[in-house]
Scaffold this motif. Structure first.
Motif, PDB file in Angstrom:
ATOM      1  N   PRO A 367       0.817  -1.222   0.000  1.00  0.00           N
ATOM      2  CA  PRO A 367       0.000   0.000   0.000  1.00  0.00           C
ATOM      3  C   PRO A 367       0.852   1.275   0.000  1.00  0.00           C
ATOM      4  CG  PRO A 367      -0.215  -1.216   2.083  1.00  0.00           C
ATOM      5  CD  PRO A 367       0.505  -2.115   1.130  1.00  0.00           C
ATOM      6  N   TRP A 368       1.989   1.251   0.667  1.00  0.00           N
ATOM      7  CA  TRP A 368       2.848   2.437   0.776  1.00  0.00           C
ATOM      8  C   TRP A 368       3.283   2.973  -0.579  1.00  0.00           C
ATOM      9  CZ3 TRP A 368       7.559   1.223  -1.387  1.00  0.00           C
ATOM     10  CH2 TRP A 368       7.840  -0.151  -1.493  1.00  0.00           C
ATOM     11  N   GLY A 369       3.384   2.072  -1.574  1.00  0.00           N
ATOM     12  CA  GLY A 369       3.809   2.513  -2.905  1.00  0.00           C
ATOM     13  C   GLY A 369       2.756   3.377  -3.589  1.00  0.00           C
ATOM     14  N   PHE A 370       1.493   3.254  -3.143  1.00  0.00           N
ATOM     15  CA  PHE A 370       0.400   4.023  -3.755  1.00  0.00           C
ATOM     16  C   PHE A 370       0.644   5.512  -3.524  1.00  0.00           C
ATOM     17  CE2 PHE A 370      -4.544   3.489  -4.209  1.00  0.00           C
ATOM     18  CZ  PHE A 370      -4.490   4.079  -5.450  1.00  0.00           C
ATOM     19  N   ARG A 371       0.926   5.850  -2.264  1.00  0.00           N
ATOM     20  CA  ARG A 371       1.177   7.255  -1.945  1.00  0.00           C
ATOM     21  C   ARG A 371       2.425   7.755  -2.681  1.00  0.00           C
ATOM     22  NH1 ARG A 371       1.528   9.646   4.244  1.00  0.00           N
ATOM     23  NH2 ARG A 371       1.846  11.835   3.646  1.00  0.00           N
ATOM     24  N   ASP A 401     -13.388 -12.512   2.451  1.00  0.00           N
ATOM     25  CA  ASP A 401     -12.092 -12.207   1.824  1.00  0.00           C
ATOM     26  C   ASP A 401     -11.322 -11.160   2.628  1.00  0.00           C
ATOM     27  OD1 ASP A 401     -14.039 -10.336   1.130  1.00  0.00           O
ATOM     28  OD2 ASP A 401     -13.249  -9.989  -0.891  1.00  0.00           O
ATOM     29  N   CYS A 402     -10.870 -11.568   3.800  1.00  0.00           N
ATOM     30  CA  CYS A 402     -10.209 -10.626   4.717  1.00  0.00           C
ATOM     31  C   CYS A 402      -8.965  -9.989   4.110  1.00  0.00           C
ATOM     32  CB  CYS A 402      -9.853 -11.342   6.016  1.00  0.00           C
ATOM     33  SG  CYS A 402     -11.310 -11.519   7.078  1.00  0.00           S
ATOM     34  N   ASN A 403      -8.226 -10.752   3.311  1.00  0.00           N
ATOM     35  CA  ASN A 403      -7.023 -10.141   2.726  1.00  0.00           C
ATOM     36  C   ASN A 403      -7.404  -8.985   1.799  1.00  0.00           C
ATOM     37  OD1 ASN A 403      -5.175 -11.760   4.012  1.00  0.00           O
ATOM     38  ND2 ASN A 403      -5.172 -13.298   2.370  1.00  0.00           N
ATOM     39  N   ARG A 404      -8.519  -9.154   1.083  1.00  0.00           N
ATOM     40  CA  ARG A 404      -8.957  -8.068   0.189  1.00  0.00           C
ATOM     41  C   ARG A 404      -9.517  -6.903   1.002  1.00  0.00           C
ATOM     42  NH1 ARG A 404     -11.547 -10.815  -2.997  1.00  0.00           N
ATOM     43  NH2 ARG A 404     -10.006 -10.954  -4.678  1.00  0.00           N
ATOM     44  N   VAL A 405     -10.200  -7.211   2.077  1.00  0.00           N
ATOM     45  CA  VAL A 405     -10.727  -6.154   2.951  1.00  0.00           C
ATOM     46  C   VAL A 405      -9.563  -5.320   3.507  1.00  0.00           C
ATOM     47  CG1 VAL A 405     -11.818  -5.762   5.198  1.00  0.00           C
ATOM     48  CG2 VAL A 405     -12.866  -7.334   3.551  1.00  0.00           C
ATOM     49  N   ASN A 406      -8.547  -5.995   4.028  1.00  0.00           N
ATOM     50  CA  ASN A 406      -7.393  -5.261   4.561  1.00  0.00           C
ATOM     51  C   ASN A 406      -6.679  -4.485   3.456  1.00  0.00           C
ATOM     52  OD1 ASN A 406      -7.843  -6.131   7.165  1.00  0.00           O
ATOM     53  ND2 ASN A 406      -6.499  -7.913   6.985  1.00  0.00           N
ATOM     54  N   PHE A 407      -6.588  -5.116   2.284  1.00  0.00           N
ATOM     55  CA  PHE A 407      -5.967  -4.467   1.134  1.00  0.00           C
ATOM     56  C   PHE A 407      -6.681  -3.146   0.823  1.00  0.00           C
ATOM     57  CE2 PHE A 407      -5.777  -3.546  -3.379  1.00  0.00           C
ATOM     58  CZ  PHE A 407      -4.504  -3.892  -3.788  1.00  0.00           C
ATOM     59  N   ASP A 481     -13.212   2.671   7.876  1.00  0.00           N
ATOM     60  CA  ASP A 481     -13.402   2.199   9.246  1.00  0.00           C
ATOM     61  C   ASP A 481     -12.889   0.760   9.290  1.00  0.00           C
ATOM     62  OD1 ASP A 481     -14.257   1.199  11.622  1.00  0.00           O
ATOM     63  OD2 ASP A 481     -16.395   1.567  11.278  1.00  0.00           O
ATOM     64  N   THR A 482     -11.679   0.587   9.802  1.00  0.00           N
ATOM     65  CA  THR A 482     -11.053  -0.749   9.747  1.00  0.00           C
ATOM     66  C   THR A 482     -11.756  -1.740  10.681  1.00  0.00           C
ATOM     67  OG1 THR A 482      -9.460  -0.027  11.390  1.00  0.00           O
ATOM     68  CG2 THR A 482      -8.773   0.113   9.102  1.00  0.00           C
ATOM     69  N   THR A 483     -12.669  -1.238  11.509  1.00  0.00           N
ATOM     70  CA  THR A 483     -13.372  -2.164  12.404  1.00  0.00           C
ATOM     71  C   THR A 483     -14.735  -2.578  11.842  1.00  0.00           C
ATOM     72  OG1 THR A 483     -14.517  -0.412  13.610  1.00  0.00           O
ATOM     73  CG2 THR A 483     -12.313  -1.004  14.388  1.00  0.00           C
ATOM     74  N   PHE A 484     -15.104  -2.010  10.700  1.00  0.00           N
ATOM     75  CA  PHE A 484     -16.434  -2.302  10.149  1.00  0.00           C
ATOM     76  C   PHE A 484     -16.544  -3.779   9.741  1.00  0.00           C
ATOM     77  CE2 PHE A 484     -19.249  -2.761   6.464  1.00  0.00           C
ATOM     78  CZ  PHE A 484     -20.440  -2.317   7.027  1.00  0.00           C
ATOM     79  N   THR A 485     -17.528  -4.453  10.267  1.00  0.00           N
ATOM     80  CA  THR A 485     -17.759  -5.855   9.913  1.00  0.00           C
ATOM     81  C   THR A 485     -19.205  -6.005   9.440  1.00  0.00           C
ATOM     82  OG1 THR A 485     -16.219  -6.528  11.625  1.00  0.00           O
ATOM     83  CG2 THR A 485     -17.633  -8.237  10.725  1.00  0.00           C
ATOM     84  N   PRO A 486     -19.400  -6.295   8.163  1.00  0.00           N
ATOM     85  CA  PRO A 486     -20.770  -6.405   7.665  1.00  0.00           C
ATOM     86  C   PRO A 486     -21.482  -7.601   8.291  1.00  0.00           C
ATOM     87  CG  PRO A 486     -19.175  -6.877   5.918  1.00  0.00           C
ATOM     88  CD  PRO A 486     -18.390  -6.488   7.119  1.00  0.00           C
ATOM     89  N   GLN A 487     -22.788  -7.485   8.355  1.00  0.00           N
ATOM     90  CA  GLN A 487     -23.632  -8.558   8.890  1.00  0.00           C
ATOM     91  C   GLN A 487     -23.384  -9.860   8.149  1.00  0.00           C
ATOM     92  OE1 GLN A 487     -27.801  -7.679   8.725  1.00  0.00           O
ATOM     93  NE2 GLN A 487     -27.906  -7.333  10.943  1.00  0.00           N
ATOM     94  N   PRO A 494      -6.438  -7.994  11.938  1.00  0.00           N
ATOM     95  CA  PRO A 494      -5.835  -6.809  11.316  1.00  0.00           C
ATOM     96  C   PRO A 494      -4.716  -7.201  10.348  1.00  0.00           C
ATOM     97  CG  PRO A 494      -5.252  -6.961  13.668  1.00  0.00           C
ATOM     98  CD  PRO A 494      -6.212  -8.066  13.386  1.00  0.00           C
ATOM     99  N   SER A 495      -4.436  -6.327   9.395  1.00  0.00           N
ATOM    100  CA  SER A 495      -3.389  -6.638   8.402  1.00  0.00           C
ATOM    101  C   SER A 495      -2.017  -6.537   9.034  1.00  0.00           C
ATOM    102  CB  SER A 495      -3.487  -5.695   7.219  1.00  0.00           C
ATOM    103  OG  SER A 495      -3.389  -4.358   7.645  1.00  0.00           O
TER     104      SER A 495
END
Ligand SMILES: *[C@@H]1O[C@H](CO)[C@@H](O)[C@H](O)[C@H]1NC(C)=O
Ligand SMILES: *[C@@H]1O[C@H](CO)[C@@H](O)[C@H](O)[C@H]1NC(C)=O
Ligand SMILES: *[C@@H]1O[C@H](CO)[C@@H](O)[C@H](O)[C@H]1NC(C)=O
Ligand SMILES: *[C@@H]1O[C@H](CO)[C@@H](O)[C@H](O)[C@H]1NC(C)=O
Length: 495
Positions: A367-371, A401-407, A481-487, A494-495
């Motif tokens: 992700p750091w490369g994006f900035r 798909d937690c890896n995609r969520v964290n991504f 919101d990194t804590t958001f968890t859909p129903q 965490p990543s």
């Protein structure tokens, strides 16, 4: 902290973590990867139909895009998905051979026009803006048989095609992308051979193709400017895939290696558009190597002065696809060159094995490369308007798909930092991809979708993954919101 500084601190935090009011979110796809209907109602064959049918073993799972997600028959379903996740826009591409079956502009296929009209109209009636890519890799086979992109004659064919698209759809489509990822079209299609048509004219085909694409892009842009812009009032740009190249170590030679890599992959296109002509380091290096190799002239064709002028200034926005980063060093004879880059760059780039991997061998999570790439673009090209036209994560298809969520959370945080803290002029973000789809040479083995597609189901049922709900929440709240968890889903580690 007293009350006032606390309040300011909180206001700043909330502010820092909110996307600008007018920031737009959307989802991206490409015709060959999702449409199917490969021979439906008058569509002609394109190079991906031909390539997958002729060389099935070049696709990892021996599949093709004959049916794919069957989006050709699922306009209503796909638009409903977009509506459910609150998309502001949908970036899709038009299949050239669905409009002009053999590439020749005298023979138009009414069903192709109908299909895209229906899609565009349904999007608009749901308040979703269409963003159209004119060319996402599916060249009509008839034009391939005339030599494909290395043939400069394709400039006129592309301009005729663009003219037709502007006149058919430009009353409703206000953002146009001429080409998607010219580096991949040229380097992989004609020099390395990883993508259709799979040719390996190393160091030759790539540059001939590149010249055609840049002139075709520029002429299509100028045509729009002259014939359509005043009444249609739209924007035209190109989408380029950028990898962030970071120096592998301290020191001038490493910084140079990283910069050369950026110029060879990204500057190849953006330098002619924003600054005029090829990046000097490409010109110098390819001229030098061509002479060493006893060519009678540089393998990198020269633009005329008029062509340099024609191309310069032909972008109303910069379309950016960003996925990953590499570390670069000067070429060391023992090292393997990065296959993403032309060997002419004379650098070596790699990804440490400690970086989090994805289902795609070329991509690790950075992700750091994006900035960093956004800041590099700001500095190099004078802070142009940027539209992120693709960004996404590949896995093997899990719904949770937690890896995609964290991504998404991590990449979008870096994007927000680039906008809010660094002043980068980024106007929108498209997630790649709306659907799991045909991932070129990897077939259906790498899933980039925010919606799962059941490819064993003749109906190709779609199911939103956890990430679809997470991105929907970001679009709705304009906040991460990194804590958001859909129903119905479990909280992600965490990543
Ligand atoms: C289209 O291709 C399919 C195979 O994918 C074939 O069964 C069908 O007959 C073809 N249709 C036409 C109209 O050529
Ligand atoms: C180029 O020509 C020179 C002089 O004839 C020769 O020594 C050299 O090996 C040639 N290089 C290549 C790559 O063929
Ligand atoms: C390639 O890089 C190496 C290491 O920096 C250097 O010694 C060599 O001269 C370069 N070759 C060319 C053709 O630039
Ligand atoms: C996919 O579709 C097939 C055929 O309709 C069905 O048997 C299977 O259960 C589906 N798989 C999933 C995960 O929904």
């Amino acid at each position: 902290m007293n009350f006032v500084t606390l309040t300011l601190f909180l206001v700043y935090q909330v502010h820092a973590l909110s996307f600008p009011e007018n920031f737009k979110f959307g989802f991206a796809t490409a015709s060959y990867q999702i449409e199917g209907g490969w021979n439906a109602s008058g569509k002609g064959p394109n190079i991906w139909d031909w390539y997958t049918h002729t060389y099935p073993t070049r696709i990892a799972d021996l599949t093709n895009g004959d049916v794919a997600c069957d989006s050709y028959h699922k306009i209503a379903t796909d638009v409903q998905l977009l509506k459910n996740i609150k998309a502001d826009f949908y970036r899709f591409s038009i299949s050239w051979a669905r409009i002009f079956p053999n590439g020749q502009p005298n023979n138009i296929n009414p069903d192709g026009v109908r299909y895209y009209n229906e899609l565009i109209n349904l999007l608009l009636s749901n308040n979703i803006k269409p963003i159209v890519t004119m060319y996402h890799w599916d060249l009509p086979l008839g034009l391939h048989q005339l030599g494909g992109w290395p043939n400069i004659a394709l400039v006129d064919y592309f301009v005729d095609y663009a003219d037709k698209l502007f006149s058919l759809f430009g009353d409703r489509v206000k953002t146009w992308i001429t080409f998607n990822e010219p580096s991949q079209i040229c380097e992989f299609g004609y020099s390395r051979g990883f993508l259709a048509p799979g040719y390996t004219q190393l160091g030759i085909g790539n540059y001939m193709c590149g010249r055609t694409l840049l002139i075709a892009h520029a002429k299509a842009y100028r045509l729009y400017e002259k014939k359509y812009k005043q009444h249609q009032k739209g924007l035209v740009g190109m989408t380029v895939h950028a990898v962030w190249f970071e120096p592998a170590a301290e020191g001038k030679t490493y910084a140079e290696a990283a910069d050369i890599s950026l110029q060879f992959m990204f500057g190849w296109w953006e330098h002619p558009i924003y600054k005029g002509d090829y990046p000097p380091v490409m010109r110098k290096q390819i001229n030098y190597l061509s002479a060493q190799q006893n060519f009678t002239k540089s393998r990198l064709p020269y633009f005329t002065k008029d062509e340099i002028k024609l191309i310069k200034g032909t972008a109303d926005f910069l379309g950016l696809n960003y996925y990953t980063s590499f570390l670069c060093s000067p070429l060391d004879s023992s090292a393997v060159q990065n296959p993403l880059l032309s060997p002419d760059s004379n650098v070596t780039c790699y990804q440490p094995s400690s970086w989090q991997s994805t289902a795609s061998s070329w991509m690790k999570v950075t992700p750091w490369g994006f900035r960093k790439i956004l800041n590099w673009i700001k500095k190099e090209y004078g802070n142009p308007k940027v539209l992120v036209t693709e960004n996404g994560y590949s896995d093997t298809g899990e719904l949770q798909d937690c890896n995609r969520v964290n991504f998404l959370n991590d990449y979008l945080t870096e994007l927000l930092n680039a906008i809010k803290k660094d002043g980068c002029n980024v106007q929108g973000y498209a997630a790649w991809s709306l659907l799991d789809n045909f991932e070129w040479g990897s077939g259906y083995m790498q899933k980039f979708g925010l919606h799962y597609v059941n490819f064993s189901d003749p109906n190709r049922a779609r199911t939103p993954k956890m990430s679809a709900y997470v991105l929907r929440n970001i679009i709705k709240t304009k906040k991460i919101d990194t804590t958001f968890t859909p129903q119905g889903f479990k909280a992600c580690p965490p990543s």
